[in-house]
Design an enzyme around this catalytic site. Structure first.
Site, PDB file in Angstrom:
ATOM      1  N   HIS B  40       0.823  -1.204   0.000  1.00 39.77           N
ATOM      2  CA  HIS B  40       0.000   0.000   0.000  1.00 39.77           C
ATOM      3  C   HIS B  40       0.863   1.262   0.000  1.00 39.77           C
ATOM      4  O   HIS B  40       0.534   2.246  -0.649  1.00 39.77           O
ATOM      5  CB  HIS B  40      -0.908  -0.022   1.230  1.00 39.77           C
ATOM      6  CG  HIS B  40      -2.027   0.960   1.179  1.00 39.77           C
ATOM      7  ND1 HIS B  40      -3.124   0.810   0.383  1.00 39.77           N
ATOM      8  CD2 HIS B  40      -2.209   2.135   1.831  1.00 39.77           C
ATOM      9  CE1 HIS B  40      -3.941   1.828   0.551  1.00 39.77           C
ATOM     10  NE2 HIS B  40      -3.407   2.664   1.418  1.00 39.77           N
ATOM     11  N   HIS B  86     -10.572   2.875  -1.321  1.00 45.84           N
ATOM     12  CA  HIS B  86     -10.757   2.454   0.063  1.00 45.84           C
ATOM     13  C   HIS B  86     -11.573   1.162   0.035  1.00 45.84           C
ATOM     14  O   HIS B  86     -12.642   1.068   0.623  1.00 45.84           O
ATOM     15  CB  HIS B  86     -11.427   3.549   0.894  1.00 45.84           C
ATOM     16  CG  HIS B  86     -10.746   3.777   2.201  1.00 45.84           C
ATOM     17  ND1 HIS B  86     -11.410   4.092   3.359  1.00 45.84           N
ATOM     18  CD2 HIS B  86      -9.436   3.697   2.546  1.00 45.84           C
ATOM     19  CE1 HIS B  86     -10.546   4.228   4.347  1.00 45.84           C
ATOM     20  NE2 HIS B  86      -9.336   3.990   3.884  1.00 45.84           N
TER      21      HIS B  86
END
Lengths: 225, 727
Positions: B40, B86
């Site tokens: 990430h 998200h």
């Protein structure tokens, strides 16, 4: 006409309202301004807008905290002096919480936020805010809110109706939230304080699809002139 | 399990960390490494690919590497924009996951010194007949609305697709667009030894610990409701104050640099600021305002509590900065300072509890080569939903009501589309959102797109199509594209098929952007979107911003009685990867190749026609083909049409069914007066007159097939989604 537009932490539509004040009166040279929620000196202002948004995050209950802001005490005096006060959406909720307007706004019947363009029908009201409209006139303005269901106990509702305090109703079959009597906006008894859920400040420029909101912002000046 | 494995680091990575440090990391240091070396934060499987994308152009003000990209729109102003995912938080807790996704992307734009003016969302769910999907849709749409509405930022557009591979792993991509004075924009790089580091906004709590590593950089599986504590809780009121506070701090020129706190919290923000500036940084966790008093240093360093910003401030201005924060009723504290040590040092009450070289932490993560392998067959399965033997009318109605095509009014009416007084078109009324920018005396248009199913059929061609589709959407409102942002949503890149999808897709994105002459100014990568049932469709979501000179010349989808209707562009309809092929359960690998220059010429022709005022009604052919599009336009306009696709059959050598329902890039349906349309045909772009607008029926002839439905039937089908979501 010099408008003051209140700004609370969490206000959203205050710049839009200020823009509407300026568009409505381009000749005055843009002296309308934002009023910080801690300000108490409203001198030099001819009208007040309590704008939409989520003042103080709408925590506790929409408008319940903002009514205690120092600026709101000054607004109460301003209103008592008979000067024009316009509450839009959250501002309507704040004015109801402050006792400057009758009734209360509850969560929409559908429990969701709704946002759509719709029609309002002007009531038989002597309010300066309606001086540019005739009773029954239809204006197109956006509806957008989560807690816009107008409620008042039966005796109060009867009095509001009898006194000509219903400024706007949602057009037939367009009540978006379950408001009693399709009521979208009410005034105080004197008519100088107007609160409404729909957003006239978002209907002042052609690119937005309607300029009908200007009539409300120009109403008080029309009376004054 | 060894602590480093529990935190998501491989044994080799752990060895490398020890080697770089010359010792074993302590618990604080290991926690920090595990986050910044996660997929990430480190982009370790994608960075090499992303380096191949074009990033430069005359209008670029900020490119990749900053909090968001930005392009110049004239008169001293810039438009900042970025899209971010998200996904996993939303799959675990849809309302808060989506809400904080919006909150996070807003802060990226706020951190540049811009004021956010628009939000767009690209959402993917499983099919609506699943109860889980309906739960996710309800929560995600509610969460997006809650955050954006409360912040007073208009949600002006977006798209929602429903496909089985997203059933367990939904996608929530949010794009934010902001405006800034170009000379007032601020970068994230720390500078000036001795300058102070100020943390402001919400207090730091135990929420979101390990979000980037444990949740975002691993596959989802059955027991993931247990990961709910890694999802953050959003407070838009806090962020609203934070936005106004940042605007006031920047207007008063009180900040050296500014950075938001997102994934990996303080570790990532402070580390990246130091890395970008080539400095060191000392942070004292004892000075961080806490929500819970007994937090450990590592928890404070990795907490993902929302609504926080980090600023570098000259010592003489710290007092003024704290005073502005107090005015906006937001917490603030001086928590450290910029050093020249090159080290990121964590202190607690003056005592060192962790010390890592900034370059080892931020830039030391190894980058991996992918090992791509093209799958031999279609890996996603098929479902039949269309009755066998259905005629063209039945197919059209069925496609109009297909969940990915039908009107998304149920969703967008929950969003404030007009706050800010810039929105020109209402959401759902045009291909792209248009916003008035009086600061620069023009308007901007924004589009977001990415059809994962078509990308699954061919990652390379599908990604080219998605990029061209955005440019086509902008052309339909008369806008010229200025820059691209993207969010690459893929499965586990360590698996050869996904590695192939990812590398093919990025290659396609690069080619399309090169072909259109467009820079990629920022983006985000979301990998490991995969469950035991397999990977999601590879889903590159493309966001594009363009400009148009005149808001009065801005196209829409409404046609008028008597208008002539034409097809413009090199459109070569094919059922491959189409909605009809999906409904028939016949999906497979492969899409026809795309000729980018031809499509580009058509896009430019449409843009010119719209921005010059010649054509006011135009839409590009996409999901469901020509028949579906004209039925949509008819139902939206309340007037039918009488069209004959004979010229399409002849000129483009396709079957009646291809002509009616085939998909592909480079097709536009125009409506207007005949002379205007014919003038367009003279410019080397193919144009076929199809018929006229009239009556209350939709007639579309194609050889031996005919669509013959009532406008009212079409509208009912197109508006049928709400009933199915609320079911």
């Amino acid at each position: 006409m010099n408008w003051g537009v209140l700004q609370f932490p969490g206000s959203c539509d205050e710049r839009d309202a200020l823009n509407a004040c300026r568009v409505a009166d381009r000749s005055s040279g843009g002296t309308s301004r934002l009023v910080w929620h801690e300000e108490t000196d409203l001198s030099g202002l001819d009208g007040i807008v309590v704008p939409g948004g989520f003042s103080y995050g709408d925590y506790l209950r929409a408008g319940a905290i903002a009514r205690f802001a120092p600026a709101m005490e000054a607004v109460a005096d301003f209103a008592a002096a008979g000067r024009p006060v316009l509450g839009i959406c959250n501002g309507f909720q704040v004015l109801c919480e402050s006792g400057l307007l009758p009734g209360a706004l509850l969560t929409n019947e559908g429990m969701r936020f709704i946002c759509r363009q719709g029609d309002l029908v002007a009531g038989e009201s002597d309010s300066p805010f309606l001086s540019e409209m005739s009773p029954g006139e239809v204006i197109s303005v956006p509806f957008k809110h989560q807690s816009g269901r107008f409620f008042a106990p039966p005796e109060m509702l009867e009095r509001i109706e009898a006194n000509g305090q219903v400024a706007f109703r949602y057009a037939e079959d367009q009540n978006p939230n379950g408001s009693l009597g399709d009521i979208a906006g009410v005034t105080n008894e004197a008519g100088n304080v107007l609160g409404l859920m729909p957003h006239p400040e978002h209907a002042v420029e052609a690119f937005a699809g309607s300029t009908d909101g200007l009539k409300i912002f120009r109403g008080p000046a029309g009376v004054a002139a | 399990m060894a602590p480093h494995r529990e935190l998501g680091l491989t044994d080799d990575e752990f060895e490398l960390i020890k080697q770089k440090m010359g010792r074993e990391p302590n618990a604080v240091e290991l926690a920090m490494f595990s986050l910044l070396w996660s997929e990430h934060c480190a982009y370790k499987h994608s960075k090499k690919l992303l380096a191949t994308l074009p990033t430069e152009g005359p209008r670029v003000v900020m490119g990749p590497g900053e909090n968001a990209g930005a392009v110049d729109i004239g008169n001293g102003h810039s438009i900042a924009f970025k899209v971010e995912s998200h996904n996993h938080p939303s799959a675990v807790e849809p309302f808060q996951g989506a809400a904080t996704g919006v909150g996070g992307i807003l802060r990226d734009v706020i951190a540049l010194g811009a004021r956010p003016i628009a939000i767009l969302d690209s959402l993917r769910f499983g099919e609506l007949d699943s109860e889980r999907t309906r739960y996710l849709v309800d929560g995600v749409v509610g969460g997006i609305g809650h955050y954006g509405n409360s912040m007073g930022i208009a949600t002006v557009g977006g798209e929602i697709y429903f496909e089985p591979p997203y059933e367990q792993n939904c996608l929530v991509n949010a794009m934010c667009v902001g405006i800034a004075r170009t000379d007032g924009m601020v970068r994230a790089a720390a500078s000036g030894t001795g300058n102070k580091v100020v943390l402001f906004g919400a207090k730091t709590g135990r929420d979101g610990i390990g979000g980037a590593s444990v949740l975002a950089s691993a596959e989802l599986d059955e027991g993931d409701s247990g990961k709910r504590p890694t999802v953050q809780i959003g407070d838009p009121f806090e962020e609203s104050k934070l936005l106004e506070c940042c605007q006031e701090l920047l207007a008063a020129d009180l900040l050296v640099s500014l950075q938001d706190l997102g994934a990996a919290g303080l570790t990532s923000s402070a580390g990246e600021m130091a890395s970008a500036g080539g400095t060191g940084m000392d942070i004292d966790v004892g000075l961080v305002p806490l929500r819970e008093a007994d937090m450990e240093p590592f928890e404070i360093m990795v907490s993902e509590s929302q609504e926080r910003m980090l600023a570098v401030v000259e010592p003489s201005k710290v007092g003024q900065v704290l005073a502005v924060c107090t005015k906006w009723q937001t917490d603030s504290a001086m928590i450290g300072e910029v050093t020249d040590s090159g080290d990121f040092r964590i202190l607690k009450g003056g005592e060192t509890v962790g010390q890592i070289a900034v370059d080892a932490l931020v830039d030391g993560c190894p980058l991996y080569d992918l090992e791509p392998e093209e799958p031999a067959e279609w890996i996603y399965g098929n479902r039949v939903t269309l009755r066998e033997g259905a005629d063209a009318s039945e197919i059209t109605l069925s496609l109009l009501s297909a969940s990915s095509i039908a009107s998304k009014r149920w969703a967008y009416e929950q969003y404030d589309t007009m706050v800010g007084s810039r929105t020109v078109h209402r959401a759902g009324a045009a291909d792209a959102a248009v916003l008035n920018i009086p600061e620069s005396d023009r308007a901007i248009a924004i589009s977001i797109d990415g059809n994962g199913r078509r990308v699954a059929c061919s990652p390379h061609e599908g990604t080219i199509e998605a990029t061209l589709e955005c440019a086509a959407n902008l052309a339909c409102v008369g806008a010229e594209p200025l820059g691209v942002t993207n969010c690459l949503n893929f499965g586990n890149p360590e698996k050869p098929t996904v590695a192939w999808q990812l590398s093919q897709s990025v290659a396609g994105l690069g080619e399309a952007c090169e072909g259109l002459g467009l820079p990629v100014v920022g983006g985000n990568v979301s990998l490991y979107n995969e469950t035991p049932q397999g990977p999601i469709y590879p889903t590159p979501v493309i966001g594009m911003v363009g400009e148009l000179p005149d808001i009065d010349c801005c196209g829409g989808e409404v046609w008028r009685d008597g208008d002539w209707v034409a097809l413009l562009g090199p459109f070569n309809p094919s059922l491959a990867g189409s909605e009809l092929e999906k409904a028939r359960g016949q999906l497979g690998n492969g899409l026809p190749p795309v000729a980018i220059p031809d499509v580009k010429a058509a896009i430019e022709s449409v843009r010119e026609a719209v921005s010059s005022g010649l054509i006011r009604t135009v839409s590009d052919v996409s999901d469901g083909g020509i028949a579906t599009l004209v039925a949509e336009m008819a139902s939206g306009s309340g007037i039918g049409c009488d069209l004959n696709l004979e010229p399409v059959l002849v000129q483009r050598e396709c079957s009646p069914e291809d002509a009616l329902f085939g998909e592909g890039p480079g097709g536009f349906i125009l409506a207007g007066d005949r002379q205007s349309i014919e003038r367009l045909g003279g410019e080397g772009v193919q144009i076929d007159l199809l018929g006229r607008v009239s009556g209350n029926e939709i007639w579309v002839n194609a050889g031996d097939q005919k669509v013959d439905i009532l406008v009212a039937e079409a509208r009912a089908a197109f508006d049928s989604l709400e009933a199915r979501i609320e079911a």
